[in-house]
Design a protein around this motif. Structure first.
Motif: not given
Length: 327
Positions: A36-40
């Motif tokens: 998973a990857a976070g959106i910033n």
């Protein structure tokens, strides 16, 4: 490998999933299979063409991931193992199936946290820990004003500041978010910046003393009011420019308060500095997450193939906490 490619600068419609070259693991780097990857906010600014990646960094968006270790470059000294679940702070490249990261920017998951939720931790934990505690030197008993309290950074900042014994005032843009900041995250006072004056409310809360520390993601639009809100010897830390980059400042007000304005970014720092920050996160933040004193705030997850919809949702400003992409 599968990765998100920006076809140009613009809205969420410029993002598409395509094939990209897999990363090559260099000396001192760890290869991670991304879960998973976070959106910033920085991803949004890069997508819009306003925040190009630093020299040598991947053009692929994404500044934080969770996943499993898939390989090692030469001279990796940290005690990792193949298949170990980890999180990583990136300079770019997170919206992809794999990413190569300096080992100093990789941490094992905190105890009790699932691998998907963990993707929302590294960027916000590193940003908040480095700015509130390493830079601003926030102390127990001091008052901190946190703008954007319902976002990923804001939610982490409220919780870490409370855990450190500070008094927390936070701002948000709706009554629903304001209620959540106090009832769920533990802010002492939450202010709806659309209907209330945060300087007035802060002064009421502090009996006119102001905030010892302000963590600001807005920038120019709030500069004068932030200075007005500072206590004597206060520290204003600007980490975002959502409200613009240029503003006039009454230096007399700053001098009278013997206050400081500090501007910082995380993405462009040298590997050595990021390693020091991540070591601090592991020592000081991870135990709070493992104990439940600090809770990961995940609002919504989207499959990587729905990256456009994920960015559209993020841009709407309705989210509370982190928005994640899953592979």
């Amino acid at each position: 490998m599968k990765a998100v490619i920006a076809t140009g600068a613009g809205g969420p419609e410029v993002l598409a999933v395509s094939e990209a070259c897999a990363p090559v693991t260099g000396p001192g780097e760890v290869l991670i299979d991304v879960v998973a990857a976070g959106i910033n906010r920085a991803d949004v600014q890069q997508r819009r063409g306003f925040y190009p990646p630093p020299a040598g960094a991947s053009e692929i968006l994404g500044l934080e991931v969770s996943g499993r270790i898939a390989g090692f470059g030469a001279n990796v000294t940290k005690p990792f193992s193949l298949g170990q679940k980890v999180v990583a702070l990136l300079t770019g490249g997170g919206y992809a199936a794999q990413v190569a990261v300096p080992a100093g920017q990789v941490l094992p998951l905190p105890d009790g946290i699932d691998v998907i939720s963990a993707a929302g931790l590294p960027e916000v934990a590193a940003t908040v820990y480095s700015n509130l505690f390493m830079t601003a030197q926030l102390q127990a008993g001091e008052t901190v004003l946190i703008h954007g309290g319902a976002g990923g950074i804001g939610a982490m900042a409220i919780q870490l500041a409370k855990a450190a014994g500070a008094h927390v005032v936070a701002t948000a843009g709706s009554d629903e978010k304001v209620a959540m900041l106090t009832s769920y995250l533990g802010a002492d006072l939450a202010v709806n910046y659309r209907s209330e004056d945060f300087v007035e409310r802060l002064n009421e809360f502090t009996s006119g003393q102001g905030a010892n520390v302000i963590l600001d993601v807005v920038g120019a639009k709030y500069l004068a009011r932030n200075v007005a809100a500072l206590a004597t010897y206060g520290r204003l830390v600007v980490i975002g420019l959502q409200g613009g980059a240029s503003a006039e400042l009454n230096l007399g007000a700053l001098l009278t308060k013997r206050a400081a304005i500090i501007g910082t970014t995380l993405r462009g720092r040298p590997i050595e500095e990021k390693t020091t920050i991540m070591d601090g996160v592991r020592e000081h933040v991870w135990p709070l997450v493992a104990s439940g004193a600090v809770k990961p705030m995940v609002d919504k997850t989207f499959p990587l193939e729905q990256v456009g919809a994920a960015h559209e949702y993020f841009d709407s400003g309705t989210h509370v906490g982190k928005v994640l992409l899953t592979l």
